[in-house]
Design a protein around this motif. Structure first.
Motif, short mmCIF file in Angstrom:
data_model
loop_
_atom_site.label_atom_id
_atom_site.label_comp_id
_atom_site.label_asym_id
_atom_site.label_seq_id
_atom_site.Cartn_x
_atom_site.Cartn_y
_atom_site.Cartn_z
N LYS A 301 0.83 -1.20 0.00
CA LYS A 301 0.00 0.00 0.00
C LYS A 301 0.87 1.25 0.00
O LYS A 301 1.92 1.29 0.63
CB LYS A 301 -0.92 -0.01 1.22
N LYS A 379 -1.09 -2.08 -4.22
CA LYS A 379 -2.47 -2.49 -3.97
C LYS A 379 -3.42 -1.32 -4.08
O LYS A 379 -4.54 -1.45 -4.59
CB LYS A 379 -2.57 -3.13 -2.58
N ASP A 688 -7.82 3.10 5.03
CA ASP A 688 -7.20 1.80 4.74
C ASP A 688 -8.27 0.71 4.67
O ASP A 688 -8.28 -0.12 3.75
CB ASP A 688 -6.17 1.47 5.81
N THR A 689 -9.18 0.70 5.62
CA THR A 689 -10.25 -0.29 5.61
C THR A 689 -11.14 -0.13 4.38
O THR A 689 -11.50 -1.12 3.71
CB THR A 689 -11.11 -0.16 6.88
N SER A 692 -9.25 -1.28 1.29
CA SER A 692 -9.09 -2.74 1.33
C SER A 692 -10.41 -3.43 0.98
O SER A 692 -10.42 -4.44 0.26
CB SER A 692 -8.60 -3.18 2.71
N ASN A 695 -10.81 -3.24 -2.76
CA ASN A 695 -9.95 -4.18 -3.49
C ASN A 695 -10.60 -5.56 -3.60
O ASN A 695 -10.31 -6.32 -4.52
CB ASN A 695 -8.59 -4.30 -2.82
#
Length: 840
Positions: A301, A379, A688-689, A692, A695
């Motif tokens: 990341k 990512k 970030d959550t 993620s 993704n």
């Protein structure tokens, strides 16, 4: 000290450790339902791929936008071809050995180096007598590591940085300290790349900026690197392999659960004429890091941090960012690095050093490509930054959707070009207030200074009279093309103005090199649009016949300043009419004049088409966590966050679900450890959550393709909601989710709550909250528009003289206003054209 030259290819030499510096060489995705995006279907999905054909794709960027001489490439092998028979060639030369085979996936990956500037042919096929003999070709267009890629030209002059700063001597410009130990080798200011290692000490981090004797997360490598030692109180100290005792080194555990000694490698180099930093956890005992075999402590990341303020100097700078804290406010948090994130910055994505927003996007794109080519696939890319850093994030997301996957604008401005509307309006207003006509009106009315200032605030739309004064003093001269002495408000109560300081220019060049309409008409122009002539193009300079200037968008024709203040009874009809008679505008050299400002019409079209006016449609395609502090007596106003929301809603059927707002009234930024943990660290972790989640739920097909508004909202975590902290909650311990409670908290002198939004001069003139109309359409002046007020025939006659062509019709789109067509390329010249579908 070790170096890696700018073409990246010599880095293949491998791993070298020496005296705290290290050189390693590299061995080296989103379904977008928007039919207009040029990356749509640029790489076929596995489901749609022809199993009987080779497929070649560049992983680090589109094949036509590659830079630096190399690209990470994947080759998918058809099912009927024996992988042992695969041959990969570049411009007719066999480079199969540069690729690593993945037998299970029937693919090859490798860093293709040695790309010539311009067009290159990469070919994959099977050796004769092994398979069908079919080959597939991909044309790769390579650009210099010094740029440009999206732009067709670069601004000159450009003064390269040096190992130590060099002062100006006569007409020879100064140079800045680069943070590097060698000199530039060419006119593009390419300097050899350097690598340094730092370790986290075991000293506890300070909670009061070092007063307790503990360490602080300051930069451990201040400039000039050749002479400035690491501060003793720095939490990071130089690491020397084989010399630094292991007992001194702290450990860290990443978000992926990898525990290792807390050692960070910092890569510093030059790219697109800027100076960058890339910092990431590094294990010097492991094999050389390659793009096909990254070290496992990197979680894949990228946190990209954008610098604040705004400016247009013609010098190369080291980034103003601190890679240790990575844009997370304060000097007591290193969350990104210790959790395994990569942190990156570049001086040309710092707004202080670069206000050309297309150049900002271009630099970000090149940085991402360099990272993939050197470290491996990313990512996701998350941005952060305050003020000018928010502008860089928003405009990058608007100018080239997909470069950023999520943004965290603090002290938010949607873009700089519409922020400039308020700046220029405020400069005109503070000069009008200091002028004889307004002064006479106030004296004649026998008003107190407090009453006069209340009228100013009503016209400005701000909490009080100080807001416009701050705009004038901080950025009111940013568009000056030549040498000037700023005229500053020197008494915030009365608003008096006086020249301040010595002559200067926005280029930071010797005065003799800079434009003057009489003595040096062809000198370097230093206004904001002049840094981006490759975007705007030029036109004849009416102030210096025979010379040219950049096209520009400034315009205030038809604006009825103070209209809402008049209708609300806060100013008189005479004050309203006099204000509009005397406020004036600017000429093309940013000199105040009696006539209103007029835009160059082609520039309006460019501003909207290119996404330089940030597009709500494009901003709706990525997660946004907006951290909004309090600066209503400065320049960072709460309404700006709501203006961005209004743009997103207008483009998405009233929905703003991708943007959340966290407000607090203690100051512009969080300052205590508790406040930082509750806002900036929490924002980072929540983003970030969110990313993620995306993704998994909406994976990207290519590194820079775009998600949809609905996909972004579907991946939203529970913590991503609007909230505020009340003024009395200085520890930020109790988030409030009722926005009415937030808006009403701690009423100010004007009766509005501390977290409520105010307005701008153009909104008081009737303009929209979105503040995205550069030049308004006109309608005939109509006395009924002032109802229930009845203006005298004299006042109406004077207004007709001020507005002979009519007044702003805010119910209509602005002149030239249209939906963004970004991303554009300006490679063939100013104005730009839409990027075609990516090569395949």
């Amino acid at each position: 000290m070790t170096h890696r030259w700018f073409d990246k290819r010599s880095a293949m030499a491998g791993l070298l450790l020496c005296a705290g510096a290290m050189l390693i060489g590299p061995a080296a995705a989103d379904s977008d339902e928007d039919s207009e995006h040029p990356d749509r279907d640029s790489h076929r999905s596995d489901r749609d791929r022809d199993a009987n054909r080779f497929e070649i794709r560049t992983l680090s960027n589109r094949a036509d936008l590659i830079s630096g001489g190399d690209a990470l490439v994947e080759v998918q092998v058809p099912g009927h071809v024996n992988p042992d028979a695969v041959v990969i060639s570049l411009n007719g030369h066999d480079i199969t050995a540069a690729f690593t085979r993945n037998t299970a996936a029937r693919s090859f990956r490798g860093l293709v180096s040695g790309l010539a500037d311009g067009r290159n042919t990469l070919e994959a096929g099977a050796r004769e007598h092994h398979g069908s003999g079919h080959t597939e070709k991909l044309e790769i267009t390579n650009h210099p590591i010094g740029g440009p890629v999206l732009l067709g030209s670069q601004t000159t002059p450009w003064i390269c940085a040096t190992p130590a700063a060099v002062p100006q001597v006569g007409d020879t410009p100064a140079s800045n300290a680069s943070g590097l130990t060698t000199f530039a080798i060419d006119a593009q200011c390419n300097i050899a790349t350097e690598f340094h290692l730092f370790y986290r000490t075991k000293t506890p981090v300070s909670v009061n900026n070092g007063a307790d004797g503990n360490c602080v997360f300051v930069l451990p490598d201040p400039s000039p690197t050749t002479t400035a030692p690491t501060p003793a109180f720095s939490c990071f100290q130089p690491y020397v392999p084989g010399t630094t005792p292991a007992a001194l080194v702290a450990s860290t555990t990443t978000s992926a659960g990898v525990t290792l000694p807390y050692i960070v490698r910092v890569e510093r180099g030059t790219l697109n004429r800027g100076i960058y930093d890339i910092a990431v956890l590094f294990d010097p005992t492991k094999p050389a890091w390659t793009p096909t075999a990254p070290q496992p402590q990197w979680n894949g990341k990228l946190l990209y941090t954008f610098g604040a303020s705004t400016g247009q100097p013609r010098l190369q700078f080291r980034s103003e960012q601190n890679w240790v804290v990575a844009g997370i406010t304060g000097t007591n948090d290193d969350s990104a690095l210790r959790l395994g994130f990569m942190v990156a910055d570049n001086s040309l994505t710092d707004s202080l050093f670069n206000s050309n927003r297309v150049l900002n996007a271009e630099t970000l794109m090149m940085m991402k490509e360099h990272i993939v080519d050197t470290y491996g696939e990313i990512k996701y890319t998350m941005g952060n930054g305050c003020s000018g850093g928010s502008i860089q994030q928003n405009t990058a997301a608007s100018i080239f959707p997909g470069l950023l996957d999520g943004i965290q604008p603090g002290c938010d401005f949607s873009d700089s070009i519409t922020t400039g509307l308020e700046v220029t309006d405020c400069v005109l207003l503070v000069n009008f207030y200091a002028g004889p006509e307004w002064t006479a009106l106030m004296a004649g009315a026998g008003l107190t200074q407090a009453q006069i200032n209340a009228k100013k605030a009503a016209i400005d739309g701000h909490l009080d009279q100080s807001g416009c004064q701050q705009w004038n003093n901080q950025f009111g001269f940013n568009n000056k093309p030549g040498n000037f002495v700023p005229l500053l408000v020197n008494n915030p109560i009365t608003g008096t103005l006086a020249p301040s300081g010595a002559p200067r220019n926005n280029c930071r060049l010797p005065a003799a090199l800079v434009y003057d309409p009489v003595t040096n008409p062809n000198g370097t122009r230093c206004g904001d649009p002049d840094l981006a002539t490759a975007v705007w193009g030029t036109t004849a300079n009416e102030n210096a016949p025979g010379s040219v200037r950049a096209r520009q968008t400034g315009d205030n024709v038809g604006i009825q300043y103070g209209l809402k203040a008049l209708l609300d009874g806060k100013i008189t009809a005479e004050e309203f009419v006099t204000l509009n008679e005397k406020i004036g505008g600017f000429d093309a050299d940013s000199n105040r004049r009696a006539a209103r400002s007029t835009a160059d019409l082609p520039a309006l079209d460019i501003a909207y088409r290119a996404g330089i006016v940030s597009s709500g449609r494009n901003l709706g395609k990525l997660p946004i966590i907006d951290s909004r502090g309090w600066d209503e007596q400065g320049i960072h106003y709460i309404w700006r966050s709501f203006a961005e929301r209004a743009r997103i809603e207008a483009a998405n059927d009233g929905d703003h679900g991708n943007q959340v707002m966290w407000r607090y009234g203690t100051g512009l930024l969080p300052v205590t450890p508790a406040q930082i943990a509750a806002v900036t660290v929490k924002s980072f972790l929540t983003m970030d959550t969110w990313l993620s989640n995306l993704n998994t739920s909406a994976p990207k097909q290519t590194i820079n393709s775009v998600r949809t508004h609905s996909q972004v909202i579907a991946g939203k975590p529970a913590a991503a909601v609007d909230l505020c902290f009340l003024l009395a909650d200085t520890a930020f311990s109790t988030p409030i989710f009722d926005m009415a409670v937030c808006d009403a908290n701690a009423p100010q002198a004007d009766g509005l709550g501390r977290l409520a939004k105010h307005a701008s001069p153009r909104q008081i003139a009737g303009g929209p909250l979105a503040e995205n109309i550069l030049k308004c359409q006109l309608k005939p002046l109509n006395s009924a528009d002032y109802a229930p007020l009845v203006l005298s025939s004299e006042h109406l006659a004077r207004l007709h003289a001020v507005f002979p062509d009519g007044v702003c019709d805010w119910s209509e789109p602005g002149v030239g206003q249209r939906r963004a067509a970004s991303p554009l390329t300006f490679a063939d010249g100013p104005g730009g054209e839409r990027l075609h579908r990516a090569p395949e």
